[in-house]
Design an enzyme around this catalytic site. Sequence first.
Site, PDB file in Angstrom:
ATOM      1  N   CYS A 121     -29.019  18.681 -13.403  1.00 20.38           N
ATOM      2  CA  CYS A 121     -28.790  17.711 -12.042  1.00 20.38           C
ATOM      3  C   CYS A 121     -27.359  18.256 -11.626  1.00 20.38           C
ATOM      4  O   CYS A 121     -26.436  18.657 -12.531  1.00 20.38           O
ATOM      5  CB  CYS A 121     -28.483  16.211 -12.628  1.00 20.38           C
ATOM      6  SG  CYS A 121     -28.391  15.036 -11.149  1.00 20.38           S
ATOM      7  N   CYS A 133     -22.726  12.679 -13.161  1.00 12.55           N
ATOM      8  CA  CYS A 133     -22.425  11.379 -13.594  1.00 12.55           C
ATOM      9  C   CYS A 133     -21.628  11.477 -14.987  1.00 12.55           C
ATOM     10  O   CYS A 133     -22.326  12.130 -15.849  1.00 12.55           O
ATOM     11  CB  CYS A 133     -23.389  10.237 -13.488  1.00 12.55           C
ATOM     12  SG  CYS A 133     -24.117  10.187 -12.232  1.00 12.55           S
ATOM     13  N   GLU A 136     -38.136  15.899 -18.850  1.00  7.12           N
ATOM     14  CA  GLU A 136     -38.661  14.864 -19.581  1.00  7.12           C
ATOM     15  C   GLU A 136     -39.305  13.719 -18.896  1.00  7.12           C
ATOM     16  O   GLU A 136     -39.073  13.618 -17.502  1.00  7.12           O
ATOM     17  CB  GLU A 136     -37.462  14.171 -20.022  1.00  7.12           C
ATOM     18  CG  GLU A 136     -36.696  14.899 -21.084  1.00  7.12           C
ATOM     19  CD  GLU A 136     -35.216  14.310 -21.307  1.00  7.12           C
ATOM     20  OE1 GLU A 136     -35.053  12.985 -21.425  1.00  7.12           O
ATOM     21  OE2 GLU A 136     -34.430  14.805 -21.938  1.00  7.12           O
ATOM     22  N   CYS A 152     -31.358   9.494 -20.306  1.00 10.13           N
ATOM     23  CA  CYS A 152     -31.712  10.603 -19.512  1.00 10.13           C
ATOM     24  C   CYS A 152     -31.159  11.936 -19.863  1.00 10.13           C
ATOM     25  O   CYS A 152     -30.080  11.978 -20.152  1.00 10.13           O
ATOM     26  CB  CYS A 152     -31.229  10.405 -18.092  1.00 10.13           C
ATOM     27  SG  CYS A 152     -31.754   9.220 -17.052  1.00 10.13           S
ATOM     28  N   CYS A 158     -23.954  10.680 -18.382  1.00  8.53           N
ATOM     29  CA  CYS A 158     -25.269  11.018 -18.423  1.00  8.53           C
ATOM     30  C   CYS A 158     -25.559  12.344 -18.905  1.00  8.53           C
ATOM     31  O   CYS A 158     -24.673  13.487 -18.527  1.00  8.53           O
ATOM     32  CB  CYS A 158     -25.689  11.052 -16.814  1.00  8.53           C
ATOM     33  SG  CYS A 158     -27.413  11.623 -16.654  1.00  8.53           S
ATOM     34  N   CYS A 203     -41.679   7.292 -16.084  1.00 11.76           N
ATOM     35  CA  CYS A 203     -40.488   7.812 -15.600  1.00 11.76           C
ATOM     36  C   CYS A 203     -40.502   9.213 -15.373  1.00 11.76           C
ATOM     37  O   CYS A 203     -40.522   9.762 -16.500  1.00 11.76           O
ATOM     38  CB  CYS A 203     -39.362   7.103 -16.438  1.00 11.76           C
ATOM     39  SG  CYS A 203     -37.462   7.797 -15.905  1.00 11.76           S
TER      40      CYS A 203
HETATM   41  N1  SAH Z   1     -29.821  10.437  -9.842  1.00 10.65           N
HETATM   42  C1  SAH Z   1     -30.842   9.272  -9.976  1.00 10.65           C
HETATM   43  C2  SAH Z   1     -31.938   8.871 -10.840  1.00 10.65           C
HETATM   44  C3  SAH Z   1     -31.783   9.330 -12.338  1.00 10.65           C
HETATM   45  S1  SAH Z   1     -30.804   8.487 -13.365  1.00 10.65           S
HETATM   46  C4  SAH Z   1     -29.668   8.166  -9.868  1.00 10.65           C
HETATM   47  O1  SAH Z   1     -28.627   8.375 -10.270  1.00 10.65           O
HETATM   48  O2  SAH Z   1     -30.166   6.972  -9.890  1.00 10.65           O
HETATM   49  C5  SAH Z   1     -31.459   6.939 -13.566  1.00 10.65           C
HETATM   50  C6  SAH Z   1     -30.625   5.756 -14.058  1.00 10.65           C
HETATM   51  O3  SAH Z   1     -30.102   5.954 -15.142  1.00 10.65           O
HETATM   52  C7  SAH Z   1     -29.316   6.009 -13.039  1.00 10.65           C
HETATM   53  O4  SAH Z   1     -28.923   4.612 -12.880  1.00 10.65           O
HETATM   54  C8  SAH Z   1     -28.557   6.167 -14.255  1.00 10.65           C
HETATM   55  O5  SAH Z   1     -27.113   6.134 -13.771  1.00 10.65           O
HETATM   56  C9  SAH Z   1     -28.628   5.955 -15.296  1.00 10.65           C
HETATM   57  N2  SAH Z   1     -28.208   6.515 -16.546  1.00 10.65           N
HETATM   58  C10 SAH Z   1     -27.878   7.822 -16.671  1.00 10.65           C
HETATM   59  N3  SAH Z   1     -27.488   8.117 -18.041  1.00 10.65           N
HETATM   60  C11 SAH Z   1     -27.332   6.965 -18.671  1.00 10.65           C
HETATM   61  C12 SAH Z   1     -26.838   6.457 -20.044  1.00 10.65           C
HETATM   62  N4  SAH Z   1     -26.505   7.517 -20.826  1.00 10.65           N
HETATM   63  N5  SAH Z   1     -27.202   5.059 -20.288  1.00 10.65           N
HETATM   64  C13 SAH Z   1     -27.551   4.360 -19.287  1.00 10.65           C
HETATM   65  N6  SAH Z   1     -27.989   4.744 -18.159  1.00 10.65           N
HETATM   66  C14 SAH Z   1     -27.786   5.775 -17.753  1.00 10.65           C
END
Ligand code: SAH
Length: 357
Positions: free
Chosen positions: A121, A125, A101, A342, A128, A114
Amino acid sequence: MSVDSPASPPGHFPIVGATRDEVREFVAALGARPYHADQVLRWVYRGRAAGFEAMTDLAKPLRATLAQRAVVFTSAVQRMEESADGTRKLLVGLADGAAVEAVVIPEGRRHTVCVSTQVGCAIGCVFCASGLGGLVRDLSHGEIVEQVLHAQGLLPPEEKLTNVVVMGIGEPLMNYAALVRALRVLMAPWGLALSPRRITVSTVGIAARIRQLADEGLGVNLAVSLHASDDLTRQRLVPHAQPLQHVVAAARHYRHATGREVTFEYVLVRDINDSAADAQGLAEWVGREPILVNLLPLNPVEGLAWQEPPAERAERFAAELRRRHVRVQLRKRRGADIAGACGQLRRRARDEARPST
Ligand code: SAH
């Protein structure tokens, strides 16, 4: 939006992502001159050309040879969704059938794209969508740059992409070499000529790689996804998270070594990391550094139980930080109606493609 063209077959020289020297070498092997390479690059990065036919100042036979031997893009926009707030999300289909994406976010006269760095990944997390299926593969540097150009191609001719954030699917610092190469192309005068101040790389916080990036001399901004002010909470949200002490020290080093903007990203998760004590702890990690805290209320992912805090609680968290002299930005959720978080669009496309049983 439907598929504009199928992703390219392998074996063709991909122009996007190649350096100027590589394109010069390639055209030399076809019997053309170095300035032909420069013309091609100008068409691709400035002229928004998606194919060689459009490159009208190149001789027809050269255009034909290029079309046989090279491709501008290896990927194609498969699908696009537009949010009521103007955010557009692209599903970019890759040559091997995988998809990632890219999101284009308008903010006044700015247009930010973005981009993703991996298919899936490995980090996982818990809130995510990107990590749910694990890591499929790294993107090539060209595949990263192509997302930026696909996004630029959507803008009216008089408008330009102004900012790039590497915050899409994947952990950029786990695909380090491709990331750095892609950034160099985005910044090259013959490429998109973007100022490093307009590029931000977001990482979950891999201390050694943050330090390595500081030494790279690129001068891009850095965002570190902190999400918690104590290690136990952080490990609950980010499996295998490195200790905050190491991550924050690396972030500070990055700021001092590069002089560039460092941001802490903090996804607010209801009842997990959204208390006044959490805000206080976060302020302590920021300390006296001019680090900006970017608060992102959780964008709930279907099938996951995590919730965003009520708006007043998020406001209170931000106010607590401000009271402690921390620069803070409480983000609006953007593009939630188009699966803005994401990895959500990729996941939805995959689910739809799967035959229902
Ligand atoms: N892996 C990198 C970049 C990709 S995620 C990182 O962790 O920074 C980019 C941002 O979006 C990160 O801060 C991540 O924690 C956040 N993110 C991921 N899923 C999310 C969600 N469901 N709601 C809000 N932020 C989210």
